[in-house]
Design a protein around this motif. Structure first.
Motif, PDB file in Angstrom:
ATOM      1  N   UNK A 167      14.303   2.817  -3.870  1.00  0.00           N
ATOM      2  CA  UNK A 167      15.474   3.309  -3.142  1.00  0.00           C
ATOM      3  C   UNK A 167      15.384   2.866  -1.689  1.00  0.00           C
ATOM      4  N   UNK A 168      16.325   2.029  -1.253  1.00  0.00           N
ATOM      5  CA  UNK A 168      16.415   1.576   0.139  1.00  0.00           C
ATOM      6  C   UNK A 168      15.085   1.000   0.650  1.00  0.00           C
ATOM      7  N   UNK A 169      14.345   0.350  -0.240  1.00  0.00           N
ATOM      8  CA  UNK A 169      13.055  -0.254   0.135  1.00  0.00           C
ATOM      9  C   UNK A 169      12.145   0.733   0.850  1.00  0.00           C
ATOM     10  N   UNK A 170      12.163   1.982   0.370  1.00  0.00           N
ATOM     11  CA  UNK A 170      11.400   3.039   1.040  1.00  0.00           C
ATOM     12  C   UNK A 170       9.897   2.879   0.833  1.00  0.00           C
ATOM     13  N   UNK A 171       9.158   3.331   1.813  1.00  0.00           N
ATOM     14  CA  UNK A 171       7.696   3.398   1.765  1.00  0.00           C
ATOM     15  C   UNK A 171       7.304   4.861   1.610  1.00  0.00           C
ATOM     16  N   UNK A 172       6.529   5.178   0.570  1.00  0.00           N
ATOM     17  CA  UNK A 172       6.109   6.555   0.300  1.00  0.00           C
ATOM     18  C   UNK A 172       4.651   6.796   0.696  1.00  0.00           C
ATOM     19  N   UNK A 173       4.041   5.850   1.368  1.00  0.00           N
ATOM     20  CA  UNK A 173       2.715   6.002   1.952  1.00  0.00           C
ATOM     21  C   UNK A 173       1.642   6.335   0.916  1.00  0.00           C
ATOM     22  N   UNK A 174       1.684   5.542  -0.169  1.00  0.00           N
ATOM     23  CA  UNK A 174       0.608   5.540  -1.168  1.00  0.00           C
ATOM     24  C   UNK A 174      -0.215   4.280  -0.911  1.00  0.00           C
ATOM     25  N   UNK A 175      -1.507   4.413  -0.787  1.00  0.00           N
ATOM     26  CA  UNK A 175      -2.349   3.324  -0.285  1.00  0.00           C
ATOM     27  C   UNK A 175      -3.663   3.293  -1.047  1.00  0.00           C
ATOM     28  N   UNK A 176      -4.382   2.181  -0.913  1.00  0.00           N
ATOM     29  CA  UNK A 176      -5.718   2.029  -1.497  1.00  0.00           C
ATOM     30  C   UNK A 176      -6.680   1.544  -0.427  1.00  0.00           C
ATOM     31  N   UNK A 177      -7.954   1.771  -0.670  1.00  0.00           N
ATOM     32  CA  UNK A 177      -9.022   1.103   0.075  1.00  0.00           C
ATOM     33  C   UNK A 177      -9.641   0.094  -0.879  1.00  0.00           C
ATOM     34  N   UNK A 178      -9.602  -1.166  -0.467  1.00  0.00           N
ATOM     35  CA  UNK A 178     -10.032  -2.273  -1.318  1.00  0.00           C
ATOM     36  C   UNK A 178     -11.244  -2.947  -0.705  1.00  0.00           C
ATOM     37  N   UNK A 179     -12.265  -3.180  -1.535  1.00  0.00           N
ATOM     38  CA  UNK A 179     -13.475  -3.876  -1.104  1.00  0.00           C
ATOM     39  C   UNK A 179     -13.562  -5.206  -1.846  1.00  0.00           C
ATOM     40  N   UNK A 180     -13.349  -6.335  -1.143  1.00  0.00           N
ATOM     41  CA  UNK A 180     -13.444  -7.639  -1.817  1.00  0.00           C
ATOM     42  C   UNK A 180     -14.867  -7.934  -2.238  1.00  0.00           C
TER      43      UNK A 180
END
Length: 358
Positions: A167-180
Motif C-alpha cells: 500500500x503506497x510503497x509503505x515501510x513497516x520497519x521490519x528488518x534483519x541483521x545479516x552476517x555475510x
C-alpha cells in the motif's frame, strides 16, 4: 582448473591491514537512520519487508521499530521466494514502555543465499500497534550487503499467511541483521574448457587455446563486457590475472574490476587503455566519475600479470609485480570482482584469474 572454497589458509596481513585498514565483513541491517512517520493500531496484520543479499550468509536477528505502547506476542517469520510456508518461524514477546528499535535474536542463524528474494515478517500483537511510513519504499534501499525494492513493504490480513500486498510503497520497519560469510577464494585457469561458475554481462567472452593452454578470450567491438564469479561479494579483495593484448583496433581498455554492483553497474576499474595509459577509475555504469592515469607501454602479444588490490579506501594497481598506481577513494563499499573489456575489437586474452581476500 577452477576452485572456490572458504578462505581458511593462514592470512598474511598486508601493510595496509597492519596500518589499521579494516578487513570488515561485519553484520548489517536494512535500515540505518530511518524512523517511522506514524504509528497505527487499526487492525491485525502480518507486516514484512522483501529483500535480497549480495553475498551468502546468515540472518542472526530480526528487528522492528515500536512505539512505547506496543507490547505482547508477535509472530516472526522468514520466507523464501514464492514459498507458501515460512522457512523459519518464532514467537517474540515484546515488553512495552520504550520506543525505538527492538531486536530478536534467532535461536539459530538462518542461512540465505545471495541474490535470492526473501521476506522477513513480524505480525502485530493483540494491541495491533505498528509503525509505518507511506512512500518509504518509493525507491530501493541499499545498505552494505542488503538490498530492497520499490514496494518492499508488504502485508497480509490473515495470521500466518505470507505478506504479499502493498500500500503506497509503505515501510513497516521490519528488518534483519545479516552476517555475510567470509569471501571465498576463486581461481580459474580455464583448462576445463568452460565458463561454469562465471556470470557475464553482455557478450564476447569464451574459452579458446593459446599454444598448448586453454585461456579466456574476448572479442567484441560494441559492448562493455564484464565477467565475474556467480553470487560473490567482497568488501576487500585482490584480483589477479595474466592478460595479453595482441593489438588494438580502436579505442578501448582491458583489465580488472572490484566492488562491482551488478544492479547499479558501478565499480572500480583497473585498466590498460589503447591510449598507452594505466588507469584506476571510479565508474558509474560506464561513465568515469574520477580517475588517475599514468603513461605506460606494454609490448603487444606479450603476457603480463595485472593485480588490483582493494582494501578499505585504498586502491592499487600492480603490473608484473610492480606497484604502478594507487588512489584513495570511499565511493563504493562492496561488490563482486572480475575482469572486463571496454569496446576492444581485437582479441584480448586472460588466464590464471584469482580473486582472494587480502
Amino acid at each position: 582448473m577452477r576452485s572456490s572454497s572458504l578462505f581458511s589458509a593462514p592470512v598474511v596481513l598486508s601493510t595496509l591491514a597492519l596500518a589499521g585498514v579494516a578487513l570488515a565483513y561485519t553484520p548489517g541491517s536494512i535500515f540505518t537512520t530511518q524512523t517511522p512517520a506514524q504509528f497505527a493500531n487499526d487492525a491485525f496484520y502480518e507486516l514484512g519487508t522483501e529483500f535480497h543479499t549480495l553475498s551468502d550468509g546468515n540472518i542472526t536477528k530480526v528487528r522492528i521499530y515500536t512505539n512505547a505502547a506496543e507490547s505482547g506476542a508477535h509472530a516472526v517469520r522468514i520466507w523464501g521466494l514464492g514459498a507458501p510456508s515460512a522457512i523459519a518461524s518464532y514467537t517474540w514477546n515484546i515488553a512495552g514502555g520504550t520506543a525505538g528499535w527492538k531486536e530478536f535474536t534467532l535461536p539459530a542463524p538462518v542461512r540465505v543465499e545471495a541474490n535470492r528474494r526473501y521476506t522477513v515478517s513480524v505480525s502485530t500483537s493483540g494491541d495491533h500497534w505498528y509503525a509505518a511510513t507511506n512512500g518509504g519504499f518509493n525507491a530501493p534501499i541499499h545498505n552494505g550487503d542488503l538490498v530492497t525494492y520499490v514496494g518492499s513493504g508488504v502485508y497480509s490480513t490473515s495470521a500466518g499467511s505470507r505478506p504479499t500486498m502493498f500500500y503506497q510503497n509503505s515501510n513497516y520497519f521490519r528488518d534483519v541483521v545479516f552476517e555475510p560469510e567470509p569471501p571465498s577464494t576463486f581461481t580459474d585457469d580455464f583448462e576445463d574448457g568452460d565458463l561454469d561458475g562465471w556470470d557475464q554481462l553482455y557478450t564476447g567472452f569464451y574459452v579458446t587455446t593459446d599454444g598448448a593452454n586453454k585461456v579466456l578470450s574476448y572479442s567484441s567491438s560494441t559492448s562493455h563486457s564484464k565477467l565475474f564469479p556467480d553470487a560473490t561479494n567482497w568488501q576487500d579483495s585482490v584480483v589477479e590475472a595474466r592478460i595479453k593484448i595482441p593489438s588494438w583496433s580502436g579505442a578501448g581498455a582491458v583489465g580488472l574490476n572490484s566492488r562491482y554492483n551488478v544492479y547499479a553497474l558501478d565499480r572500480y576499474t583497473f585498466m590498460y587503455k589503447s591510449t598507452g595509459e594505466l588507469e584506476i577509475a571510479v565508474r558509474d555504469a560506464d561513465v568515469v566519475v574520477s580517475s588517475v592515469t599514468k603513461p605506460f607501454t606494454l609490448a603487444p602479444g606479450t603476457w603480463h600479470t595485472f593485480k588490483a588490490v582493494t582494501v578499505g579506501t585504498t586502491l592499487e594497481l600492480y603490473v608484473d609485480g610492480a606497484l604502478e598506481l594507487t588512489v584513495t577513494d570511499a565511493t563504493y563499499a562492496a561488490g563482486t570482482s572480475g575482469v572486463e573489456v571496454l569496446r576492444h575489437g581485437n582479441a584480448a586474452y586472460f588466464d590464471d584469474i584469482s580473486i582472494t581476500p587480502p
